[in-house]
Motif scaffolding. Structure first.
Motif, mmCIF file in Angstrom:
data_model
loop_
_atom_site.group_PDB
_atom_site.id
_atom_site.type_symbol
_atom_site.label_atom_id
_atom_site.label_comp_id
_atom_site.label_asym_id
_atom_site.label_seq_id
_atom_site.Cartn_x
_atom_site.Cartn_y
_atom_site.Cartn_z
ATOM 1 N N ALA A 1 -5.956 14.210 10.293
ATOM 2 C CA ALA A 1 -5.292 14.033 9.071
ATOM 3 C C ALA A 1 -3.712 14.669 9.238
ATOM 4 C CB ALA A 1 -5.707 14.510 7.727
ATOM 5 N N THR A 2 -2.803 13.941 9.175
ATOM 6 C CA THR A 2 -1.494 14.485 9.426
ATOM 7 C C THR A 2 -0.623 14.278 8.339
ATOM 8 O OG1 THR A 2 0.373 14.724 10.976
ATOM 9 C CG2 THR A 2 -0.597 12.593 10.472
ATOM 10 N N ARG A 3 0.494 15.061 8.102
ATOM 11 C CA ARG A 3 1.529 14.949 6.820
ATOM 12 C C ARG A 3 2.293 13.911 7.228
ATOM 13 N NH1 ARG A 3 6.104 18.876 7.633
ATOM 14 N NH2 ARG A 3 6.392 17.469 9.095
ATOM 15 N N ALA A 4 2.346 13.071 6.320
ATOM 16 C CA ALA A 4 3.434 11.861 6.541
ATOM 17 C C ALA A 4 4.911 12.286 6.324
ATOM 18 C CB ALA A 4 2.953 10.597 5.426
ATOM 19 N N ASP A 5 5.714 12.198 7.328
ATOM 20 C CA ASP A 5 7.171 12.523 6.961
ATOM 21 C C ASP A 5 7.838 11.678 6.389
ATOM 22 O OD1 ASP A 5 6.614 15.018 8.718
ATOM 23 O OD2 ASP A 5 7.021 13.636 10.475
ATOM 24 N N VAL A 6 7.378 11.076 5.171
ATOM 25 C CA VAL A 6 8.029 10.220 4.223
ATOM 26 C C VAL A 6 7.714 10.642 2.800
ATOM 27 C CG1 VAL A 6 8.103 7.677 3.453
ATOM 28 C CG2 VAL A 6 8.203 8.286 5.991
ATOM 29 N N ARG A 7 8.519 10.602 1.952
ATOM 30 C CA ARG A 7 8.505 10.944 0.586
ATOM 31 C C ARG A 7 8.028 9.431 -0.172
ATOM 32 N NH1 ARG A 7 7.376 15.841 -1.810
ATOM 33 N NH2 ARG A 7 9.173 15.715 -3.284
ATOM 34 N N VAL A 8 7.005 9.317 -0.917
ATOM 35 C CA VAL A 8 6.875 8.027 -1.661
ATOM 36 C C VAL A 8 7.004 8.498 -3.352
ATOM 37 C CG1 VAL A 8 5.277 7.297 0.089
ATOM 38 C CG2 VAL A 8 4.317 8.661 -1.722
ATOM 39 N N ILE A 9 6.844 7.122 -3.848
ATOM 40 C CA ILE A 9 7.132 7.131 -5.420
ATOM 41 C C ILE A 9 5.974 6.913 -6.223
ATOM 42 C CG2 ILE A 9 7.960 4.797 -5.648
ATOM 43 C CD1 ILE A 9 9.636 7.841 -7.314
ATOM 44 N N SER A 10 5.760 7.763 -7.048
ATOM 45 C CA SER A 10 4.727 7.450 -7.873
ATOM 46 C C SER A 10 4.812 6.071 -8.875
ATOM 47 C CB SER A 10 3.950 8.469 -8.748
ATOM 48 O OG SER A 10 3.050 8.180 -9.654
ATOM 49 N N ASP A 11 4.040 5.169 -8.937
ATOM 50 C CA ASP A 11 4.173 4.056 -9.808
ATOM 51 C C ASP A 11 3.740 4.481 -11.284
ATOM 52 O OD1 ASP A 11 4.785 1.945 -8.129
ATOM 53 O OD2 ASP A 11 2.513 1.257 -7.939
ATOM 54 N N ILE B 1 7.657 9.988 -10.014
ATOM 55 C CA ILE B 1 8.080 11.095 -9.233
ATOM 56 C C ILE B 1 7.851 10.993 -7.555
ATOM 57 C CG2 ILE B 1 7.817 12.648 -11.083
ATOM 58 C CD1 ILE B 1 5.171 13.897 -10.173
ATOM 59 N N ALA B 2 8.610 11.546 -6.909
ATOM 60 C CA ALA B 2 8.345 11.595 -5.393
ATOM 61 C C ALA B 2 7.377 12.533 -4.992
ATOM 62 C CB ALA B 2 9.820 11.927 -4.736
ATOM 63 N N GLN B 3 6.327 12.115 -4.061
ATOM 64 C CA GLN B 3 5.259 12.891 -3.624
ATOM 65 C C GLN B 3 5.194 12.796 -2.141
ATOM 66 O OE1 GLN B 3 1.772 11.611 -5.758
ATOM 67 N NE2 GLN B 3 2.265 9.526 -5.366
ATOM 68 N N SER B 4 4.556 13.953 -1.684
ATOM 69 C CA SER B 4 4.023 13.878 -0.346
ATOM 70 C C SER B 4 2.578 13.369 -0.180
ATOM 71 C CB SER B 4 4.003 15.427 0.185
ATOM 72 O OG SER B 4 5.378 15.761 0.264
ATOM 73 N N VAL B 5 2.503 12.758 0.778
ATOM 74 C CA VAL B 5 0.949 12.247 1.119
ATOM 75 C C VAL B 5 0.638 12.435 2.623
ATOM 76 C CG1 VAL B 5 1.257 10.397 -0.234
ATOM 77 C CG2 VAL B 5 2.260 10.064 1.904
ATOM 78 N N GLU B 6 -0.429 12.163 2.938
ATOM 79 C CA GLU B 6 -0.997 12.629 4.461
ATOM 80 C C GLU B 6 -1.691 11.458 4.820
ATOM 81 O OE1 GLU B 6 -2.708 17.169 4.643
ATOM 82 O OE2 GLU B 6 -4.115 15.543 4.434
ATOM 83 N N CYS C 1 11.338 4.134 7.374
ATOM 84 C CA CYS C 1 10.878 3.996 6.034
ATOM 85 C C CYS C 1 11.863 4.749 4.847
ATOM 86 C CB CYS C 1 9.614 4.505 5.913
ATOM 87 S SG CYS C 1 8.176 3.692 6.558
ATOM 88 N N PRO C 2 12.330 4.072 3.983
ATOM 89 C CA PRO C 2 12.849 4.802 2.937
ATOM 90 C C PRO C 2 12.377 6.156 2.649
ATOM 91 C CG PRO C 2 12.854 2.365 2.279
ATOM 92 C CD PRO C 2 11.732 2.810 3.649
ATOM 93 N N GLY C 3 12.893 7.349 2.352
ATOM 94 C CA GLY C 3 12.490 8.553 2.207
ATOM 95 C C GLY C 3 11.992 9.266 3.224
ATOM 96 N N TYR C 4 12.356 8.883 4.506
ATOM 97 C CA TYR C 4 12.249 9.648 5.660
ATOM 98 C C TYR C 4 12.765 11.015 5.683
ATOM 99 C CZ TYR C 4 11.580 11.230 10.537
ATOM 100 O OH TYR C 4 11.258 12.014 11.580
ATOM 101 N N LYS C 5 11.799 12.178 5.791
ATOM 102 C CA LYS C 5 12.297 13.550 5.393
ATOM 103 C C LYS C 5 12.456 14.419 6.663
ATOM 104 C CE LYS C 5 7.769 15.270 3.962
ATOM 105 N NZ LYS C 5 6.945 15.878 3.056
ATOM 106 N N GLY C 6 12.287 13.870 7.787
ATOM 107 C CA GLY C 6 12.604 14.546 8.814
ATOM 108 C C GLY C 6 11.288 15.331 9.461
#
Length: 727
Positions: free
Chosen positions: A283-293, A297-302, A449-454
């Motif tokens: 399991a690794t952190r995704a370097d992308v922020r996604v939006i909750s339907d 709100i923007a949230q982090s995912v793995e 991907c949009p929301g890439y956070k580095g």
């Protein structure tokens, strides 16, 4: 034979000897006569001369008096010794070279002329060298940086150089640290080395670790007992050698045991010969922020991934909220065991779908062996149609010590299916190098991907969490992000050559993961993993509850359906020996329903919560616990048993959605994933193969009640969980 050559002329050529530069006095048939700076002559054979390194000395050769030790020194160490020789020569002769034949314009310098006492000349040289060093800019910078201390050169230091030169010549002026280098332990007595190895080898995990001094005492005792009490080794040599042996073995009995089995693991890679032999998960952190339907709100995912080590095929991929739990890890294993297909129609790429038995991509074996074909990638038109993502039953799973992988639930799950757990060692990322490489490879998808956070905060922009309307990009939802990852895996990663696929590869061919999977199947045979659409329920915990007039109660919530009518008055022993309780499958990611297997026909039925029709907020087990704690804190323990408990739960859920939207957003993601899993299990029960995939392309209405699914497990392949209590 060395191609080095040098021209020697009497009175004009110079050779670097033991005490410094020597002038050639005479050339004989097999030798030459030299005079050194002490005005002494010596005869040297031509075969004893060697090449001079590129140093600032007017010599054309070097004698055997310095070689080969002189050749092993670094250029800086040799130059340092030659500089000291100049100072010694100047003190003793007035000439920096030591020879009048090489006199410079200011030589001999009067302060160092004969008649002055040697001590006075040494003191004068010390003052001169200290002054010269003070004018050296690099030296001053090193002093300012604190790298060295600015200590003056003393007269005693210069006198010591003279004494060493008189005793050992130029070699006496060499820095002994530079000369020593890495000598190893070859100078130690072989008998002591043998005794030390024998004593350290006793630490195999069965005896306790002891201090270094105790090990040294035992070695001395072993030598004395064997009659080698005359062996002499310096204390420094003993300490260094035994410490080196102990460091290789480790500090604790546990590391001693690992050292003993290192021939089978730890230093060599396991020979993975077939798909499914070892599956690496992480399991690794995704370097992308996604939006909750639901909450906007923007949230982090793995990202949870399962990789087949033999072929590098991605068997399963899930996007989960931060952070993944044990059930997420179990469902990833569930995904790895069931095969998928992905449909490409024109420019539309649909999500992965369950297709029943694994189907390998057709492969032309002759095409692989074609010389000069690099890489073997299917052309564009082959992207159209159905793409198969295989499913395998792992022999072993490789993962780190994450809490989700060492949990009781995950361990029981692996034991149930007979899968070995291979845990990586702490601080040893190379033990699961396949996942480390994947985490770098997947960046090719994430960065688009949009929301890439580095990769870290230093690479993060200011508009990560907001829509970038100026560039026409909106943040992806979790479902969109997961679908994008799966498309990239199916159409790019699986069809790109992988440099790690070397075993059995034809010469001059780069294999893709899909091709490697098919090539392995040619040897190992087709992987027809026994499949059942209700395999999902083998991965869910079981709760036992007594079926009463109002259904079955779990966590003060009543679940009921008509299928329970025949079992409301169950007799003791009907489901298990000790009481009247019946088994229900329980999904912690969606507690709005449970599932019951009807013993009469083997059908699995969903049993909804009594107030599920009024449920408007996501309700996972974690959310339910928080809600019930709030109810209990407000009205006491009896509040959880009141007739209006359903209404209170619904009310608290609405309040929690307003007060903690991030927690509820994560819960919403888990509920959606759970419903998708159960919907796919139901749809797969209605048929199998590519002919039904098109029917699955339409979106499923979450409000539509889920029809019952046929449950007829193959007991020789999947265990019967009806008698297990995991509540």
């Amino acid at each position: 034979m060395s191609p080095w050559r040098s021209r020697l002329v009497v009175g004009e050529s110079f050779v670097l000897g033991k005490y410094g530069l020597c002038v050639v006095r005479d050339l004989l048939s097999v030798s030459l006569v030299l005079r050194d700076n002490r005005n002494e002559t010596s005869e040297v054979y031509y075969v004893e001369l060697g090449e001079v390194s590129s140093l600032e000395v007017p010599a054309t050769a070097v004698t055997s008096a310095l070689r080969p030790r002189w050749d092993t020194l670094s250029e800086s160490a040799r130059q340092d010794a030659l500089d000291k020789l100049e100072w010694v020569n100047q003190i003793l002769t007035g000439y920096r070279s030591g020879l009048p034949e090489l006199a410079r314009k200011d030589e001999p310098w009067a302060p160092f002329a004969a008649g002055h006492h040697l001590t006075a000349r040494a003191g004068l040289m010390a003052q001169q060298l200290t002054a010269e060093r003070g004018l050296n800019r690099e030296h001053r910078r090193r002093v300012e940086r604190g790298e060295i201390q600015d200590r003056p050169i003393s007269r005693s230091t210069v006198l010591d150089w003279i004494r060493k030169w008189q005793a050992d010549g130029l070699w006496g002026l060499v820095d002994k640290k530079a000369a020593r280098g890495r000598q190893g332990f070859n100078h130690l007595d072989a008998r002591y080395q043998e005794a030390a190895k024998a004593e350290v080898d006793r630490f195999d995990g069965d005896i306790s670790a002891v201090s270094l001094s105790e090990v040294l005492r035992r070695i001395d005792a072993r030598l004395l007992k064997s009659g080698h009490d005359e062996v002499e080794v310096s204390e420094r040599g003993k300490n260094a050698y035994v410490s080196w042996l102990l460091e290789a073995r480790g500090k604790t009995p546990r590391s001693h045991r690992q050292h003993e089995i290192r021939g089978a693991s730890g230093t060599t890679h396991a020979l993975v010969l077939r798909p499914g032999q070892i599956v690496a998960i992480d399991a690794t952190r995704a370097d992308v922020r996604v939006i909750s339907d639901a909450f906007g709100i923007a949230q982090s995912v793995e990202i949870l991934v399962a990789i087949d080590v033999a072929t590098r095929i991605i068997l399963a991929l899930r996007v989960v909220p931060m952070s993944a739990d044990a059930l997420d890890a179990g469902l990833l294993l569930y995904d790895a065991m069931r095969p998928f297909s992905q449909i490409v129609e024109g420019t539309t790429v649909h999500d992965w779908r369950w297709v029943g038995l694994p189907q390998n991509v057709q492969l032309d074996a002759d095409q692989i062996s074609t010389p000069g074909r690099r890489p073997l990638v299917h052309p564009g038109p082959d992207l159209q149609g159905v793409h198969h993502i295989p499913g395998v039953e792992p022999d072993a799973v490789r993962c780190d010590h994450g809490s989700v992988f060492v949990s009781q639930y995950f361990g029981d799950l692996l034991e149930r299916f007979g899968i070995d757990l291979l845990l990586s060692r702490g601080s040893k990322p190379t033990d699961n190098a396949f996942m480390e490489r994947w985490n770098e490879t997947v960046q090719a998808c994430l960065q688009g991907c949009p929301g890439y956070k580095g990769r870290n905060t230093s690479q993060r922009g200011r508009r990560v969490d907001t829509a970038d309307s100026a560039h026409g990009e909106e943040l992806l939802t979790t479902a969109q992000f997961q679908a994008r990852l799966k498309r990239w895996v199916g159409l790019v990663y699986h069809r790109t050559s992988h440099t790690g696929l070397e075993l059995g590869k034809p010469q001059g061919v780069d294999l893709t993961p899909l091709e490697a999977f098919d090539a392995y199947l040619e040897v190992t045979g087709r992987l027809d993993v026994p499949q059942n659409p209700n395999l999902l329920y083998q991965f869910l915990p079981i709760k036992w509850g007594v079926i009463g007039r109002s259904g079955v109660r779990f966590r003060n919530m009543d679940y009921d359906a008509r299928v329970l009518d025949n079992y409301r008055n169950a007799y003791p022993g009907q489901f298990r020996d000790k009481d009247r309780a019946a088994p229900f499958f329980y999904d912690p990611h969606d507690v709005s329903q449970v599932w019951f297997t009807d013993p009469a026909d083997g059908v699995v039925h969903p049993i909804p919560w009594r107030a599920a029709a009024m449920l408007k907020a996501p309700m996972t087990e974690a959310v339910l616990k928080q809600v019930q704690q709030r109810i209990k804190a407000r009205g006491g323990a009896k509040a959880l048993r009141r007739a209006d408990i359903d209404r209170q739960i619904l009310k608290e859920l609405g309040g929690l959605a307003q007060k903690d939207p991030r927690r509820m957003s994560a819960a919403d993601l888990r509920v959606d994933a759970s419903r998708a899993d159960h919907a796919e299990a139901h749809e797969a029960a209605q048929g199998g193969g590519d002919d039904v995939l098109k029917k699955w392309l339409a979106d499923t209405d979450d409000d539509t009640p889920m029809p019952p699914t046929r449950f007829n497990p193959r007991k020789d392949a999947w265990p019967d969980l009806s008698q297990e209590d995991n509540s």
